[in-house]
Write an enzyme that holds these catalytic residues in place. Sequence first.
Site, PDB file in Angstrom:
ATOM      1  N   ASN A   6      -1.734  -7.004  -4.812  1.00  0.00           N
ATOM      2  CA  ASN A   6      -3.065  -6.918  -4.230  1.00  0.00           C
ATOM      3  C   ASN A   6      -2.925  -7.477  -2.813  1.00  0.00           C
ATOM      4  O   ASN A   6      -2.602  -8.655  -2.639  1.00  0.00           O
ATOM      5  CB  ASN A   6      -4.035  -7.748  -5.073  1.00  0.00           C
ATOM      6  CG  ASN A   6      -5.418  -7.795  -4.447  1.00  0.00           C
ATOM      7  OD1 ASN A   6      -5.634  -7.315  -3.327  1.00  0.00           O
ATOM      8  ND2 ASN A   6      -6.360  -8.384  -5.163  1.00  0.00           N
TER       9      ASN A   6
ATOM     10  N   TYR B   2     -14.268  -0.029  10.799  1.00  0.00           N
ATOM     11  CA  TYR B   2     -12.842   0.331  10.770  1.00  0.00           C
ATOM     12  C   TYR B   2     -12.213   0.080  12.147  1.00  0.00           C
ATOM     13  O   TYR B   2     -11.162  -0.558  12.266  1.00  0.00           O
ATOM     14  CB  TYR B   2     -12.737   1.804  10.381  1.00  0.00           C
ATOM     15  CG  TYR B   2     -11.349   2.401  10.354  1.00  0.00           C
ATOM     16  CD1 TYR B   2     -10.440   2.048   9.363  1.00  0.00           C
ATOM     17  CD2 TYR B   2     -10.963   3.353  11.297  1.00  0.00           C
ATOM     18  CE1 TYR B   2      -9.182   2.623   9.319  1.00  0.00           C
ATOM     19  CE2 TYR B   2      -9.708   3.940  11.257  1.00  0.00           C
ATOM     20  CZ  TYR B   2      -8.815   3.569  10.272  1.00  0.00           C
ATOM     21  OH  TYR B   2      -7.573   4.142  10.228  1.00  0.00           O
TER      22      TYR B   2
ATOM     23  N   ILE C  72      -3.907  12.184  10.452  1.00  0.00           N
ATOM     24  CA  ILE C  72      -2.587  12.584   9.928  1.00  0.00           C
ATOM     25  C   ILE C  72      -2.771  13.681   8.895  1.00  0.00           C
ATOM     26  O   ILE C  72      -3.566  13.554   7.959  1.00  0.00           O
ATOM     27  CB  ILE C  72      -1.850  11.377   9.333  1.00  0.00           C
ATOM     28  CG1 ILE C  72      -1.573  10.372  10.452  1.00  0.00           C
ATOM     29  CG2 ILE C  72      -0.540  11.806   8.683  1.00  0.00           C
ATOM     30  CD1 ILE C  72      -0.952   9.086   9.976  1.00  0.00           C
TER      31      ILE C  72
ATOM     32  N   LYS D 126      -9.384  -2.619  13.532  1.00  0.00           N
ATOM     33  CA  LYS D 126      -8.150  -2.173  14.197  1.00  0.00           C
ATOM     34  C   LYS D 126      -7.942  -2.916  15.517  1.00  0.00           C
ATOM     35  O   LYS D 126      -6.817  -3.298  15.850  1.00  0.00           O
ATOM     36  CB  LYS D 126      -8.181  -0.655  14.425  1.00  0.00           C
ATOM     37  CG  LYS D 126      -8.074   0.159  13.138  1.00  0.00           C
ATOM     38  CD  LYS D 126      -6.790  -0.145  12.384  1.00  0.00           C
ATOM     39  CE  LYS D 126      -6.625   0.634  11.116  1.00  0.00           C
ATOM     40  NZ  LYS D 126      -5.525   0.144  10.267  1.00  0.00           N
TER      41      LYS D 126
ATOM     42  N   GLY E 159       0.830  -1.212   0.000  1.00  0.00           N
ATOM     43  CA  GLY E 159       0.000   0.000   0.000  1.00  0.00           C
ATOM     44  C   GLY E 159       0.860   1.255   0.000  1.00  0.00           C
ATOM     45  O   GLY E 159       0.659   2.170   0.808  1.00  0.00           O
TER      46      GLY E 159
ATOM     47  N   GLN F 188      -1.869   7.806   1.474  1.00  0.00           N
ATOM     48  CA  GLN F 188      -1.430   9.030   2.162  1.00  0.00           C
ATOM     49  C   GLN F 188      -0.107   8.807   2.906  1.00  0.00           C
ATOM     50  O   GLN F 188       0.827   9.593   2.781  1.00  0.00           O
ATOM     51  CB  GLN F 188      -2.508   9.505   3.147  1.00  0.00           C
ATOM     52  CG  GLN F 188      -2.161  10.855   3.775  1.00  0.00           C
ATOM     53  CD  GLN F 188      -2.981  11.197   5.029  1.00  0.00           C
ATOM     54  OE1 GLN F 188      -3.659  10.323   5.598  1.00  0.00           O
ATOM     55  NE2 GLN F 188      -2.911  12.436   5.457  1.00  0.00           N
TER      56      GLN F 188
HETATM   57  C1  AKB Z   1      -9.704   8.184   9.777  1.00  0.00           C
HETATM   58  O1  AKB Z   1     -10.171   9.302  10.022  1.00  0.00           O
HETATM   59  O2  AKB Z   1     -10.367   7.205   9.426  1.00  0.00           O
HETATM   60  C2  AKB Z   1      -8.202   7.988   9.972  1.00  0.00           C
HETATM   61  C3  AKB Z   1      -7.874   7.537  11.345  1.00  0.00           C
HETATM   62  C4  AKB Z   1      -7.889   8.486  12.462  1.00  0.00           C
HETATM   63  O3  AKB Z   1      -7.574   6.405  11.546  1.00  0.00           O
HETATM   64  N1  AKB Z   1      -7.525   9.205   9.648  1.00  0.00           N
END
Ligand code: AKB
Length: 315
Positions: free
Chosen positions: A53, A142, A172, A146, A8, A12
């Site tokens: 991939n 998400y 970031i 994590k 990846g 960003q």
């Molecule tokens: C998001 O906003 O999804 C990311 C993060 C804080 O993990 N920048």
Amino acid sequence: MKKILIVGSTGQIGSELNIRLRSIYGENNVVCGYYTPPFPPGFFESGPTAEINALNVEQIAQVVKEYNIDTIYNLAAILSATAEKNPKLGWDVGVGSLMNCLDVAREYKCAVFTPSSIGAFGLSTPKDKTPQDTVQRPNTVYGITKVLGELVSDYYAERYGVDTRSVRYPGIISNMTLPGGGTTDYAVEIFYKAVKGEKFICPLKPGTFMDMMYMPDALDAAINIMEADSSRLIHRNSFNVTAMSFDPEMLAASIRNYIPELEMEYEIDPLKQSIADSWPNSLDDSCARSEWGWSPGYDLDKMTQDMIRALKQKL
Ligand code: AKB
């Protein structure tokens, strides 16, 4: 000398990490795995590249074998707001890429860095000075990937001896490649609007505080945790790291010190607002400081000045 694979490398973080890693370890010792454009200028000329991939374990294994890779930076991810719109994709990329990297790392004895995030926390987490070890019950896909990533990375370290390490990144802020679909993206977009002299429509309410970090510090965090003396690490996956905490009003005020005509209006995005409301206001990163010497170089004002300088040049 390390032999590194970035999975990846056009996102960003990856698009800047590859330049920094090549300057430290040598151009030919960093292989940039790419899947999606845009490709930064000079991308294919500045060192080895490989189409990968992240969901294809054989492709990762092939490159690791071919280049004798000993360290994998796994940066493939779908950011928080985009993942909420397509949870299956968020899950498949977040979990699939990590499991593939871990399995290849186990076979070929590589170390693995995979970023976690402030998204690994949720509504029941203490909001201010969020401790290193605390409640982690996120309500976004998400965040769930994590937390799973943190746990399974520790599992691979303990069970199979894979050297897994990670930091929980805040938002970031950077000026080379735009983030795609995160909740903290507003803190990047406002700079582009300010430098172009355009009005900024803010998707989050005033008073929405989140941790943030400038890209040079984010790169240091990734590289320094991977270089840290493992005998000093009490934690591995994953360390709280932060550089600053602000809300949209504070960020706009900081930019107006240099671009007084910046106009900002609020048009709240309910999805992003609800995600931001479930995340901490500020992290306690004392474990990262004491276990491997984490110390950010940029506060809000220093970052603002540098972002404006860089974007004036770029735009
Ligand atoms: C998001 O906003 O999804 C990311 C993060 C804080 O993990 N920048």
